[in-house]
Structure formats: C-alpha cells, structure tokens
Scaffold this motif. Structure first.
Motif, mmCIF file in Angstrom:
data_model
loop_
_atom_site.group_PDB
_atom_site.id
_atom_site.type_symbol
_atom_site.label_atom_id
_atom_site.label_comp_id
_atom_site.label_asym_id
_atom_site.label_seq_id
_atom_site.Cartn_x
_atom_site.Cartn_y
_atom_site.Cartn_z
ATOM 1 N N CYS A 172 -3.171 7.744 12.669
ATOM 2 C CA CYS A 172 -2.141 6.809 12.180
ATOM 3 C C CYS A 172 -2.649 5.371 12.203
ATOM 4 N N ASN A 173 -3.337 4.999 13.265
ATOM 5 C CA ASN A 173 -3.860 3.635 13.370
ATOM 6 C C ASN A 173 -4.962 3.377 12.348
ATOM 7 N N SER A 174 -5.809 4.373 12.116
ATOM 8 C CA SER A 174 -6.930 4.190 11.188
ATOM 9 C C SER A 174 -6.451 3.987 9.753
ATOM 10 N N LEU A 175 -5.310 4.577 9.411
ATOM 11 C CA LEU A 175 -4.804 4.461 8.042
ATOM 12 C C LEU A 175 -4.355 3.039 7.705
ATOM 13 N N LEU A 176 -4.112 2.232 8.713
ATOM 14 C CA LEU A 176 -3.692 0.845 8.471
ATOM 15 C C LEU A 176 -4.830 0.000 7.907
ATOM 16 N N THR A 177 -6.066 0.385 8.211
ATOM 17 C CA THR A 177 -7.229 -0.381 7.730
ATOM 18 C C THR A 177 -8.172 0.453 6.866
ATOM 19 N N SER A 178 -8.095 1.773 6.996
ATOM 20 C CA SER A 178 -9.017 2.665 6.273
ATOM 21 C C SER A 178 -8.245 3.794 5.605
ATOM 22 N N ALA A 179 -7.256 3.416 4.802
ATOM 23 C CA ALA A 179 -6.376 4.424 4.195
ATOM 24 C C ALA A 179 -7.107 5.324 3.205
ATOM 25 N N TYR A 180 -8.302 4.918 2.762
ATOM 26 C CA TYR A 180 -9.109 5.779 1.890
ATOM 27 C C TYR A 180 -9.452 7.097 2.582
ATOM 28 N N ARG A 181 -9.316 7.106 3.894
ATOM 29 C CA ARG A 181 -9.572 8.321 4.667
ATOM 30 C C ARG A 181 -8.665 9.475 4.231
ATOM 31 N N LEU A 182 -7.546 9.140 3.633
ATOM 32 C CA LEU A 182 -6.619 10.170 3.147
ATOM 33 C C LEU A 182 -7.261 11.070 2.097
ATOM 34 N N ARG B 273 8.437 5.316 17.462
ATOM 35 C CA ARG B 273 9.659 4.989 16.711
ATOM 36 C C ARG B 273 9.869 3.484 16.559
ATOM 37 N N HIS B 274 9.739 2.747 17.653
ATOM 38 C CA HIS B 274 10.119 1.332 17.628
ATOM 39 C C HIS B 274 9.127 0.452 16.870
ATOM 40 N N GLY B 275 7.881 0.894 16.780
ATOM 41 C CA GLY B 275 6.891 0.081 16.069
ATOM 42 C C GLY B 275 6.581 0.592 14.678
ATOM 43 N N ASN B 276 7.463 1.441 14.153
ATOM 44 C CA ASN B 276 7.146 2.122 12.898
ATOM 45 C C ASN B 276 7.727 1.450 11.662
ATOM 46 N N GLY B 277 8.436 0.343 11.840
ATOM 47 C CA GLY B 277 9.169 -0.264 10.733
ATOM 48 C C GLY B 277 8.377 -0.486 9.458
ATOM 49 N N HIS B 278 7.148 -1.002 9.585
ATOM 50 C CA HIS B 278 6.359 -1.345 8.399
ATOM 51 C C HIS B 278 5.090 -0.498 8.277
ATOM 52 N N TRP B 279 4.980 0.540 9.104
ATOM 53 C CA TRP B 279 3.736 1.322 9.119
ATOM 54 C C TRP B 279 3.430 1.911 7.745
ATOM 55 N N LEU B 280 4.374 2.626 7.160
ATOM 56 C CA LEU B 280 4.130 3.277 5.871
ATOM 57 C C LEU B 280 3.832 2.249 4.787
ATOM 58 N N GLN B 281 4.591 1.187 4.761
ATOM 59 C CA GLN B 281 4.385 0.130 3.764
ATOM 60 C C GLN B 281 2.969 -0.441 3.866
ATOM 61 N N ASN B 282 2.498 -0.647 5.090
ATOM 62 C CA ASN B 282 1.158 -1.201 5.297
ATOM 63 C C ASN B 282 0.061 -0.209 4.916
ATOM 64 N N VAL B 283 0.308 1.072 5.173
ATOM 65 C CA VAL B 283 -0.660 2.107 4.793
ATOM 66 C C VAL B 283 -0.776 2.186 3.271
ATOM 67 N N LEU B 284 0.359 2.177 2.593
ATOM 68 C CA LEU B 284 0.357 2.250 1.128
ATOM 69 C C LEU B 284 -0.344 1.034 0.517
ATOM 70 N N LYS B 285 -0.125 -0.116 1.107
ATOM 71 C CA LYS B 285 -0.774 -1.343 0.633
ATOM 72 C C LYS B 285 -2.285 -1.247 0.815
ATOM 73 N N ASN B 286 -2.708 -0.765 1.978
ATOM 74 C CA ASN B 286 -4.140 -0.633 2.253
ATOM 75 C C ASN B 286 -4.786 0.401 1.340
ATOM 76 N N TYR B 287 -4.064 1.487 1.075
ATOM 77 C CA TYR B 287 -4.581 2.529 0.185
ATOM 78 C C TYR B 287 -4.807 1.971 -1.217
ATOM 79 N N GLU B 288 -3.857 1.183 -1.692
ATOM 80 C CA GLU B 288 -3.995 0.594 -3.026
ATOM 81 C C GLU B 288 -5.150 -0.406 -3.071
ATOM 82 N N GLU B 289 -5.328 -1.161 -1.993
ATOM 83 C CA GLU B 289 -6.433 -2.128 -1.938
ATOM 84 C C GLU B 289 -7.788 -1.432 -2.029
#
Length: 228
Positions: A107-117, A203-219
């Motif tokens: 989960c943490n790696s997808l924030l900066t290396s979403a190409y891993r998907l 749960r509490h730190g998940n507010g923007h996780w998906l949004q940030n992953v999608l942004k990184n994937y597009e980048e």
C-alpha cells in the motif's frame, strides 16, 4: 532478446514446453550425495533455474540485487518501471499458499511507485514424489488476476490476531473456488481501498490514499483509472 512477461511465458510454455517436465533435487557435499525430498527450497531452486534458463536463452533481464525486495527480475534493464517480474511457486497438491505482497509495504509503495500495479507474476505449480519434481502448470498473471475477495475483507489477506500481514491469492485456476479473482485493476484497487477503510490500523489515514495512488499511476503511465 528483450521479452515481455507474456512473451517470456509463451517461450517457456509453448516453445520450451516446460509443463510436464521432471527434475531431480539432489545435494552433494564431498563424497556424499543425498536426495532432497523436503519442499522448503523448491521455490528458490525454481527461481535459480529460471535465471539460468534466461541466460541460456539469451533473454535480457536484471536480477534484483536485494532478494528480499520486489521484484525478483527486471525484464527491461533500462526502464525499471516496466517489465517487473515476480516469481512464485506452489505445491499442486496443496494449492497456492504464497503471498502476493506484504499488505502495508504494498500500500505504501503504490503512493510513489504505482506502476508496480502492472507487474507480472510468473507462477510455477509443481508436484513432488520423493526428490522428483514435476511441473504441473505455469501462469503469467497480474496481481488483480490472482487476488480476490474474502468473507472477512473485500480483499483476501493473511490476518493474525487482528493484524493484516499479507495479500493472499485466490485459487484462480479452479472452477469450484468460492471467491473468484478480480476482473480488472480497478476492481482490485477498489477492494484494496475498501479493506484499508475496514481495517482499524489504516482506516483513519486512508482519506486520500486511493486518490494519491491514482494520481501517481497516471504520472507514471499516462493512464487515468476510474475507481469507484
């Protein structure tokens, strides 16, 4: 020779015809050779065999210098965002018991290396009788083609004492399995995100996780994913 994961699988299965082939596992020290009948080392041995086969077939690759870090191999030596290959194996008689990834690290790696998907998983199913090993099947899959939901969380995970450790695979090749693999990357990400919402530790730190992953994937890929 530069190959993609699918091309590598095709070469291994359809050209080299690895399925159904047999091997013997022995160990020699000085003047004593023993047959190895335990399955503890099979995964490492298959990965070492694959490495030797890639060299023999003149397939371009680079091995990860850190064997504990994803991925096992880079099939594109010049662009480490492409051609990521992870090698897995399992005992055909017991079913897939390997981990797809550590939950938190992934989960943490997808924030900066979403190409891993887009990484490929090359999976060997083997059967052992004594020290003789038979290759029963070989697959090339994306993580969403291996992962599935479960009765506990939207994503199948390994959980001990209410702590999630790893993402676990489905029995993707079985028609009888209750939980089928996800049908798309978007469906997998949705389940991963929902699991993070349901899991108290994220749960509490998940507010923007998906949004940030999608942004990184597009980048990294230029592709904009739509995940509900």
């Amino acid at each position: 020779m530069k190959l993609s994961g699918k091309e590598l699988h095709n070469k291994l299965v359809n050209e080299y015809k690895i399925i159904g082939e047999k091997g013997i596992i022995n160990f020699s020290l000085k003047d004593l050779t023993i047959s190895i009948e335990t399955k503890d080392t099979v995964g490492n041995l298959l990965q070492e065999w694959l490495k030797a086969w890639l060299i023999k077939e003149s397939v371009e690759f680079e091995e990860n210098a850190n064997s504990q870090v994803f991925p096992d191999f880079y099939l594109d030596k010049y662009d480490k965002k492409l051609g990521l290959l992870e090698v897995k194996s399992f005992d055909w008689d017991r079913g897939p018991g390997f981990d797809l990834a550590n939950f938190d690290s992934y989960c943490n790696s997808l924030l900066t290396s979403a190409y891993r998907l887009n990484s490929d998983y090359l999976i060997f199913a083997y059967q052992m009788k004594g020290s003789e090993l038979t290759i029963k099947d070989v697959w090339i899959k994306k993580i969403w083609e291996l992962a599935c939901s479960s009765s506990t969380y939207p994503l199948k995970v390994q959980e001990k004492k209410n702590v999630i450790y790893n993402i676990r695979p489905s029995t993707w090749y079985s028609e009888k399995t209750k939980f089928k693999p996800f049908s798309s990357l978007e469906e997998f990400l949705s389940a991963l995100n929902e699991t993070r919402y349901q899991y108290p530790q994220t749960r509490h730190g998940n507010g923007h996780w998906l949004q940030n992953v999608l942004k990184n994937y597009e980048e990294h890929t230029g592709v904009r994913l739509q995940v509900r």
